[in-house]
Scaffold this active site. Structure first.
Site, PDB file in Angstrom:
ATOM      1  N   TYR A  64      -3.584  -1.734   9.627  1.00  0.00           N
ATOM      2  CA  TYR A  64      -3.444  -1.877   8.181  1.00  0.00           C
ATOM      3  C   TYR A  64      -2.025  -1.520   7.728  1.00  0.00           C
ATOM      4  CZ  TYR A  64      -4.243  -1.079   3.204  1.00  0.00           C
ATOM      5  OH  TYR A  64      -4.167  -1.119   1.843  1.00  0.00           O
ATOM      6  N   THR A  89     -12.737  -0.117  -3.922  1.00  0.00           N
ATOM      7  CA  THR A  89     -13.126  -1.470  -3.508  1.00  0.00           C
ATOM      8  C   THR A  89     -14.364  -1.346  -2.620  1.00  0.00           C
ATOM      9  OG1 THR A  89     -11.849  -1.478  -1.449  1.00  0.00           O
ATOM     10  CG2 THR A  89     -10.696  -2.223  -3.452  1.00  0.00           C
ATOM     11  N   SER A 126       0.827  -1.194   0.000  1.00  0.00           N
ATOM     12  CA  SER A 126       0.000   0.000   0.000  1.00  0.00           C
ATOM     13  C   SER A 126       0.865   1.249   0.000  1.00  0.00           C
ATOM     14  CB  SER A 126      -0.885   0.015   1.255  1.00  0.00           C
ATOM     15  OG  SER A 126      -1.501   1.274   1.419  1.00  0.00           O
ATOM     16  N   ALA A 133       0.756  -1.420   9.499  1.00  0.00           N
ATOM     17  CA  ALA A 133       1.719  -2.412  10.000  1.00  0.00           C
ATOM     18  C   ALA A 133       1.699  -3.655   9.120  1.00  0.00           C
ATOM     19  CB  ALA A 133       1.399  -2.771  11.447  1.00  0.00           C
ATOM     20  N   SER A 134       0.510  -4.092   8.724  1.00  0.00           N
ATOM     21  CA  SER A 134       0.411  -5.285   7.884  1.00  0.00           C
ATOM     22  C   SER A 134       1.054  -5.053   6.519  1.00  0.00           C
ATOM     23  CB  SER A 134      -1.048  -5.723   7.725  1.00  0.00           C
ATOM     24  OG  SER A 134      -1.781  -4.825   6.903  1.00  0.00           O
ATOM     25  N   LYS A 135       0.881  -3.860   5.953  1.00  0.00           N
ATOM     26  CA  LYS A 135       1.428  -3.571   4.631  1.00  0.00           C
ATOM     27  C   LYS A 135       2.936  -3.326   4.678  1.00  0.00           C
ATOM     28  CE  LYS A 135      -2.295  -4.182   2.272  1.00  0.00           C
ATOM     29  NZ  LYS A 135      -2.367  -5.213   1.221  1.00  0.00           N
TER      30      LYS A 135
END
Length: 138
Positions: A60, A95, A47, A62-64
């Site tokens: 979000y 989305t 991202s 951190a995950s990306k």
């Protein structure tokens, strides 16, 4: 943010990417024991928020960031086997998730985008495929 929400995002974005990469690499090994000369490409979707963070989505982001870390590590580990590993960092993309944002928020985001519009998933996919096809060696 609830801990369960954090866990769900990490499980979907980061663990999901990890599991996909694992299966991809296992399939390469299955069809080519040493992975050499596969000329394969593995592309992960991260991202643009890893470049320009925004508030209230630390789970979000951190995950990306983790997706970028996995991708870089795999590039180091598998580059010697002719496997390219890349991460794409699109901006906000149209989305179903966008229904959770207010129209004012989305308009404010669009104002900061040079083309004044959000990305579309199919356009991102076409860009990745186009990039890949120009780099496949024969």
């Amino acid at each position: 943010m609830e801990e369960t929400d954090f866990d769900d995002v990490i499980r979907g974005n980061l663990k999901g990417t990890f599991m996909m990469c694992k299966q991809f690499l296992l399939s390469l090994e299955k069809f080519n024991t040493n992975c050499n000369d596969t000329r394969a490409t593995e592309v992960n979707i991260s991202s643009g928020t890893v470049i320009k963070c925004v508030a209230k989505v630390s789970d979000y982001i951190a995950s990306k960031f983790g997706v970028v870390g996995i991708t870089k590590t795999l590039a180091v580990e598998y580059g010697k086997h002719e496997v390219r590993c890349n991460a794409v960092l699109p901006g906000l993309t149209t989305t179903p998730l966008l229904t959770t944002f207010t129209r004012d928020f989305l308009q404010a985001i669009e104002e900061g985008i040079p083309m004044k519009r959000l990305a579309k998933a199919d356009k991102i996919a076409k860009c990745i495929l186009s990039w890949h096809s120009t780099r496949v060696r024969t």
